[in-house]
Design a protein around this motif. Sequence first.
Motif, mmCIF file in Angstrom:
data_model
loop_
_atom_site.group_PDB
_atom_site.id
_atom_site.type_symbol
_atom_site.label_atom_id
_atom_site.label_comp_id
_atom_site.label_asym_id
_atom_site.label_seq_id
_atom_site.Cartn_x
_atom_site.Cartn_y
_atom_site.Cartn_z
ATOM 1 N N LEU A 6 0.823 -1.208 0.000
ATOM 2 C CA LEU A 6 0.000 0.000 0.000
ATOM 3 C C LEU A 6 0.858 1.260 0.000
ATOM 4 O O LEU A 6 0.536 2.247 -0.684
ATOM 5 N N ALA A 7 1.956 1.238 0.740
ATOM 6 C CA ALA A 7 2.858 2.395 0.775
ATOM 7 C C ALA A 7 3.515 2.616 -0.586
ATOM 8 O O ALA A 7 3.659 3.757 -1.046
ATOM 9 N N GLY A 8 3.895 1.512 -1.225
ATOM 10 C CA GLY A 8 4.481 1.624 -2.563
ATOM 11 C C GLY A 8 3.500 2.195 -3.566
ATOM 12 O O GLY A 8 3.846 3.012 -4.422
ATOM 13 N N ALA A 9 2.243 1.779 -3.446
ATOM 14 C CA ALA A 9 1.204 2.296 -4.332
ATOM 15 C C ALA A 9 1.001 3.787 -4.112
ATOM 16 O O ALA A 9 0.893 4.570 -5.066
ATOM 17 N N GLY A 10 0.958 4.213 -2.844
ATOM 18 C CA GLY A 10 0.778 5.631 -2.529
ATOM 19 C C GLY A 10 1.932 6.479 -3.028
ATOM 20 O O GLY A 10 1.729 7.548 -3.626
ATOM 21 N N GLY A 11 3.154 6.005 -2.788
ATOM 22 C CA GLY A 11 4.327 6.735 -3.264
ATOM 23 C C GLY A 11 4.377 6.806 -4.773
ATOM 24 O O GLY A 11 4.738 7.838 -5.361
ATOM 25 N N LEU A 53 -2.435 6.156 -13.388
ATOM 26 C CA LEU A 53 -2.463 6.137 -11.924
ATOM 27 C C LEU A 53 -2.899 4.770 -11.410
ATOM 28 O O LEU A 53 -2.354 4.257 -10.431
ATOM 29 N N VAL A 54 -3.878 4.192 -12.091
ATOM 30 C CA VAL A 54 -4.319 2.841 -11.736
ATOM 31 C C VAL A 54 -3.165 1.860 -11.933
ATOM 32 O O VAL A 54 -2.897 1.005 -11.070
ATOM 33 N N GLN A 114 3.147 -0.769 -8.296
ATOM 34 C CA GLN A 114 3.910 -0.617 -7.060
ATOM 35 C C GLN A 114 3.358 -1.529 -5.962
ATOM 36 O O GLN A 114 4.116 -2.125 -5.203
ATOM 37 N N GLY A 115 2.025 -1.607 -5.895
ATOM 38 C CA GLY A 115 1.417 -2.466 -4.886
ATOM 39 C C GLY A 115 1.769 -3.925 -5.095
ATOM 40 O O GLY A 115 2.171 -4.625 -4.153
ATOM 41 N N VAL A 116 1.636 -4.402 -6.331
ATOM 42 C CA VAL A 116 1.955 -5.796 -6.658
ATOM 43 C C VAL A 116 3.432 -6.086 -6.406
ATOM 44 O O VAL A 116 3.792 -7.099 -5.790
ATOM 45 N N TYR A 117 4.292 -5.156 -6.883
ATOM 46 C CA TYR A 117 5.736 -5.382 -6.749
ATOM 47 C C TYR A 117 6.153 -5.489 -5.285
ATOM 48 O O TYR A 117 6.799 -6.465 -4.875
ATOM 49 N N THR A 165 0.300 -6.518 -14.896
ATOM 50 C CA THR A 165 -0.080 -5.121 -15.173
ATOM 51 C C THR A 165 0.222 -4.648 -16.591
ATOM 52 O O THR A 165 -0.104 -3.509 -16.922
ATOM 53 N N ASN A 166 0.812 -5.483 -17.441
ATOM 54 C CA ASN A 166 1.158 -5.054 -18.797
ATOM 55 C C ASN A 166 -0.042 -4.487 -19.587
ATOM 56 O O ASN A 166 0.111 -3.494 -20.310
ATOM 57 N N PRO A 167 -1.250 -5.093 -19.490
ATOM 58 C CA PRO A 167 -2.388 -4.545 -20.234
ATOM 59 C C PRO A 167 -2.680 -3.076 -19.919
ATOM 60 O O PRO A 167 -3.050 -2.300 -20.802
ATOM 61 N N ILE A 168 -2.487 -2.685 -18.666
ATOM 62 C CA ILE A 168 -2.734 -1.296 -18.281
ATOM 63 C C ILE A 168 -1.765 -0.370 -19.002
ATOM 64 O O ILE A 168 -2.145 0.691 -19.517
ATOM 65 N N TRP A 169 -0.498 -0.778 -19.101
ATOM 66 C CA TRP A 169 0.518 0.097 -19.697
ATOM 67 C C TRP A 169 0.386 0.167 -21.216
ATOM 68 O O TRP A 169 0.785 1.148 -21.827
ATOM 69 N N VAL A 170 -0.176 -0.875 -21.818
ATOM 70 C CA VAL A 170 -0.470 -0.799 -23.255
ATOM 71 C C VAL A 170 -1.492 0.304 -23.511
ATOM 72 O O VAL A 170 -1.336 1.128 -24.422
ATOM 73 N N VAL A 171 -2.530 0.344 -22.701
ATOM 74 C CA VAL A 171 -3.569 1.374 -22.835
ATOM 75 C C VAL A 171 -3.000 2.757 -22.564
ATOM 76 O O VAL A 171 -3.282 3.722 -23.288
ATOM 77 N N VAL A 172 -2.156 2.879 -21.534
ATOM 78 C CA VAL A 172 -1.533 4.167 -21.207
ATOM 79 C C VAL A 172 -0.684 4.672 -22.365
ATOM 80 O O VAL A 172 -0.741 5.854 -22.730
#
Length: 337
Positions: A9-14, A71-72, A78-81, A129-136
């Motif tokens: 959660l901290a990684g996601a926030g940062g 952002l998603v 970050q959260g997954v990692y 998370t690769n699908p998200i970055w394709v869209v981004v």
Amino acid sequence: MSDALINGLAGAGGGIIAQLLTYPLQTVNTRQQTDRDPKKMKKKSGTVEQMYQVVQQEGWSRLYGGLTPSLVGTACSQGVYYYFYQIFRSKAEATALRRKNEGSGDGSVGMLSSLMVAAMSGCVNVLLTNPIWVVVTRMQTHTKKSPSDQVPSNASEQAIVGGAEPPPYATSNAVQEVFDEAGLWGFWKGVFPTLIMVSNPSIQFMLYETLLKKLKQRRASRNSNKGVTALEVFLLGALAKLGATVVTYPLLVVKSRLQAKQAIGVDKRHHYKGTLDAILKMIQYEGLHGFYKGMSTKIVQSVLAAAVLFMVKEELVNGARWLLLKDAAKVVRSKPR
């Protein structure tokens, strides 16, 4: 709350805060990486100038194109990692302790094990998370074309050419575009070079350790008792990051090219069938220079994002642990004696 969840959660926030602060640089950098216009290649312009051009020609909003899915993606990445990193790290520490009890090893996690933990965490992160970055990437590289550049093929496009404002390019448009091009597999475009790029932190770590060792050996040869200062650690870390970026940046460019919209039926030089095809065409038509487009922008963005991410993450982790300890102390005090 587990330590893995706190770190996740901290990684996601940062990551979210770092993303908000450096996103315009990311947008410009992605456009630099995917630019294949020979005229633009000859006419070089700086990052600030390119940002100004985007604002002037397309508006401020285009610098933040794809911000919502980004952002998603950042929060998820970050959260997954950090979540899986903490899990793998805990297992590695338990294994090291077990070996110590068996009479082999000192109980600490070695360099190779640390690199393996980081690599496995990175691979899980990329696959999920690769699908998200394709869209981004699609949304960052989408540009508003002037009416003179558009060729109407239906009634709606004729209305646009006639002067009507085209509808905004939303996340749903990018998702549909990717699916129409390559189906579900399209959302994992560029995953192979991205998986190889997981080696970036490993290279950075090895370079840092090597430089630090050489500095200590140099001090020892001069009989100097001076320790390594915080400034020296910062500079060594910066040099290590620079070296890792130079080595792995070409893979980032290839990944962006694969994830950007393919120019089907136009110029074969702009259409890539896969990772190897992209590399060969880039070498043939652009030379080695093509693999390092926008690297200076990426270095600035990476350093800023990393500094913000680590600073915010550590503060959030410390804050969460303090709150948990405070709550635990209240529970202990409230128990009857």
